[in-house]
Design an enzyme around this catalytic site. Structure first.
Site, PDB file in Angstrom:
ATOM      1  N   ARG A 188      13.624  17.495  55.540  1.00  0.00           N
ATOM      2  CA  ARG A 188      12.725  16.585  54.816  1.00  0.00           C
ATOM      3  C   ARG A 188      11.354  16.457  55.478  1.00  0.00           C
ATOM      4  NH1 ARG A 188      16.126  15.093  50.994  1.00  0.00           N
ATOM      5  NH2 ARG A 188      18.312  14.873  51.594  1.00  0.00           N
ATOM      6  N   HIS A 204      25.258  24.861  39.713  1.00  0.00           N
ATOM      7  CA  HIS A 204      23.995  25.133  39.017  1.00  0.00           C
ATOM      8  C   HIS A 204      24.204  26.117  37.856  1.00  0.00           C
ATOM      9  CE1 HIS A 204      21.715  24.367  43.099  1.00  0.00           C
ATOM     10  NE2 HIS A 204      22.424  23.335  42.704  1.00  0.00           N
ATOM     11  N   ASP A 252      24.978  29.487  42.896  1.00  0.00           N
ATOM     12  CA  ASP A 252      25.588  28.175  43.068  1.00  0.00           C
ATOM     13  C   ASP A 252      26.385  27.914  41.787  1.00  0.00           C
ATOM     14  OD1 ASP A 252      25.884  25.288  42.708  1.00  0.00           O
ATOM     15  OD2 ASP A 252      24.616  25.079  44.488  1.00  0.00           O
ATOM     16  N   GLU A 289      28.994  22.942  49.187  1.00  0.00           N
ATOM     17  CA  GLU A 289      27.980  21.880  49.284  1.00  0.00           C
ATOM     18  C   GLU A 289      28.523  20.708  48.486  1.00  0.00           C
ATOM     19  OE1 GLU A 289      24.876  24.164  47.346  1.00  0.00           O
ATOM     20  OE2 GLU A 289      23.734  24.203  49.211  1.00  0.00           O
ATOM     21  N   GLU A 296      18.182  31.292  45.338  1.00  0.00           N
ATOM     22  CA  GLU A 296      19.309  30.578  44.729  1.00  0.00           C
ATOM     23  C   GLU A 296      19.031  30.279  43.261  1.00  0.00           C
ATOM     24  OE1 GLU A 296      20.574  27.189  46.980  1.00  0.00           O
ATOM     25  OE2 GLU A 296      21.828  26.404  45.358  1.00  0.00           O
ATOM     26  N   HIS A 317      15.496  27.668  47.207  1.00  0.00           N
ATOM     27  CA  HIS A 317      15.326  27.454  45.770  1.00  0.00           C
ATOM     28  C   HIS A 317      14.001  28.103  45.388  1.00  0.00           C
ATOM     29  CE1 HIS A 317      17.947  23.584  46.079  1.00  0.00           C
ATOM     30  NE2 HIS A 317      18.508  24.624  46.647  1.00  0.00           N
ATOM     31  N   TYR A 324      13.857  21.388  51.544  1.00  0.00           N
ATOM     32  CA  TYR A 324      13.708  21.021  50.135  1.00  0.00           C
ATOM     33  C   TYR A 324      12.250  20.824  49.738  1.00  0.00           C
ATOM     34  CZ  TYR A 324      18.745  20.137  50.197  1.00  0.00           C
ATOM     35  OH  TYR A 324      20.101  20.255  50.306  1.00  0.00           O
ATOM     36  N   HIS A 370      19.625  27.494  55.049  1.00  0.00           N
ATOM     37  CA  HIS A 370      18.968  27.008  53.821  1.00  0.00           C
ATOM     38  C   HIS A 370      17.608  26.439  54.217  1.00  0.00           C
ATOM     39  CE1 HIS A 370      18.271  24.891  50.096  1.00  0.00           C
ATOM     40  NE2 HIS A 370      19.443  25.224  49.607  1.00  0.00           N
ATOM     41  N   HIS A 424      26.602  17.915  42.181  1.00  0.00           N
ATOM     42  CA  HIS A 424      27.788  18.589  42.716  1.00  0.00           C
ATOM     43  C   HIS A 424      28.990  17.651  42.716  1.00  0.00           C
ATOM     44  CE1 HIS A 424      25.034  21.408  45.314  1.00  0.00           C
ATOM     45  NE2 HIS A 424      24.606  21.273  44.078  1.00  0.00           N
ATOM     46  N   HIS A 429      27.301  29.569  46.612  1.00  0.00           N
ATOM     47  CA  HIS A 429      27.474  28.151  46.904  1.00  0.00           C
ATOM     48  C   HIS A 429      28.595  27.712  45.973  1.00  0.00           C
ATOM     49  CE1 HIS A 429      23.189  27.193  48.611  1.00  0.00           C
ATOM     50  NE2 HIS A 429      23.942  27.910  49.436  1.00  0.00           N
ATOM     51  N   ASP A 435      21.732  18.731  38.077  1.00  0.00           N
ATOM     52  CA  ASP A 435      22.324  19.235  39.320  1.00  0.00           C
ATOM     53  C   ASP A 435      23.087  18.114  40.038  1.00  0.00           C
ATOM     54  OD1 ASP A 435      22.814  20.357  41.786  1.00  0.00           O
ATOM     55  OD2 ASP A 435      20.721  20.763  42.281  1.00  0.00           O
TER      56      ASP A 435
HETATM   57 ZN    ZN Z   1      20.182  25.147  47.601  1.00  0.00          ZN
HETATM   58 MN    MN Z   2      22.406  21.560  43.854  1.00  0.00          MN
HETATM   59 MN    MN Z   3      23.276  25.194  46.326  1.00  0.00          MN
END
Ligand code: ZN
Ligand code: MN
Ligand code: MN
Length: 280
Positions: free
Chosen positions: A40, A185, A182, A262, A148, A112, A75, A72, A232, A217, A230
């Protein structure tokens, strides 16, 4: 015991990256994902020699091969950003992440693709992403860019397989680009892996090619087919259901690549991995 499936979770790097392999060992994983910096924040202090050495030692201790470790990125990074400032920060941060992977002896960086923020077309956004992958690959070595697929939430691109293909087509070094699917997703984006498992994965093969598939994923989902949301869910508790995961675990197309959970409840990870193993 020798497995063809390499399963783990995106485990915590709290206290330093060197702790990540230990956290993966604790849940019975033979693969894992991690953030190599605080996800972050834009800027992170460099990895120390000590941390790098310990990370490698702990990977050896846990028997983790770098082929099954999937870092990964942050974000915050948007390689398709329409804003000049956002784009420059993203480029610098992405290159830094690639270099951190290099330092840790890792082979891939999962990210992403980006977001158009309703300011540019999807195509312009995809072009920027491809340019920035080319830039990062030219400034680093040994690390593959792993795109991804997304649920297509908000202005995120990469929910349609054709968009991922479009980016890969524009990356110069085909040896160092690939993608990650994923499953949450994928379903949210409208690919029906529940009722048309074979159809969805053969579409994947015909549009992008399984040769570019570098990782999975593995997540269940709370949101319906085509919802583009999205969210999970833990394995077997969502709309994909256990039959999907049984079928997936017997599918040899997903052998020998990292398969990363995840899922939201980390107290279940050890049990989820054991459950998936029972389907192998
Ligand atoms: Zn991701
Ligand atoms: Mn996600
Ligand atoms: Mn993912």
């Amino acid at each position: 015991m020798k497995h063809n499936k390499f399963i783990g979770a995106h485990v915590s790097a709290s206290g330093g990256v060197e702790n990540v392999p230990l956290n993966a060992m604790a849940i019975g994983a033979n693969a894992f994902a991690l953030f190599t910096k605080n996800q972050r924040q834009w800027v992170a202090s460099p990895l120390t020699e000590k941390s790098i050495t310990k990370f490698k030692e702990n990977c050896a201790k846990g028997g983790f091969d770098s082929a099954y470790i999937l870092p990964h990125d942050s974000y915050l990074i948007n390689l398709g950003s329409p804003n000049e400032e956002g784009l420059q920060k993203s480029q610098a941060a992405f290159i830094d992440e690639m270099k951190r992977c290099e330092q840790l002896g890792l082979q891939m960086l999962n990210f992403h693709p980006g977001s158009h923020l309703n300011k540019i077309s999807i195509e312009e956004c995809l072009d920027k992403i491809a340019e920035n992958i080319n830039l990062a690959l030219s400034m680093t070595s040994g690390v593959t860019a792993v795109i991804e697929n997304t649920a297509g939430q908000g202005s995120n691109v990469g929910n349609r397989l054709e968009e991922i293909r479009y980016i890969i087509d524009r990356v110069d070094d085909k040896e160092r680009v690939g993608y990650c699917i994923d499953t949450c997703h994928f379903y949210s984006a409208g690919y029906d892996i529940v009722n048309d498992y074979e159809g969805a994965f053969s579409q994947l093969d015909s549009v992008i090619g399984l040769n570019y598939l570098k990782a999975i994923h593995l997540n269940d989902t709370k949101k319906p087919l085509g919802s583009r949301v999205d969210r999970h869910e833990s394995i077997g508790l969502g709309l994909l259901g256990l039959d999907f995961f049984r079928r997936f675990m017997k599918d040899s197309r997903f052998n020998n690549i990292p398969i990363i959970l995840e899922t939201p409840d980390e107290t279940r990870w050890a049990d989820e991995i054991a459950l998936l193993r029972s389907f192998e």
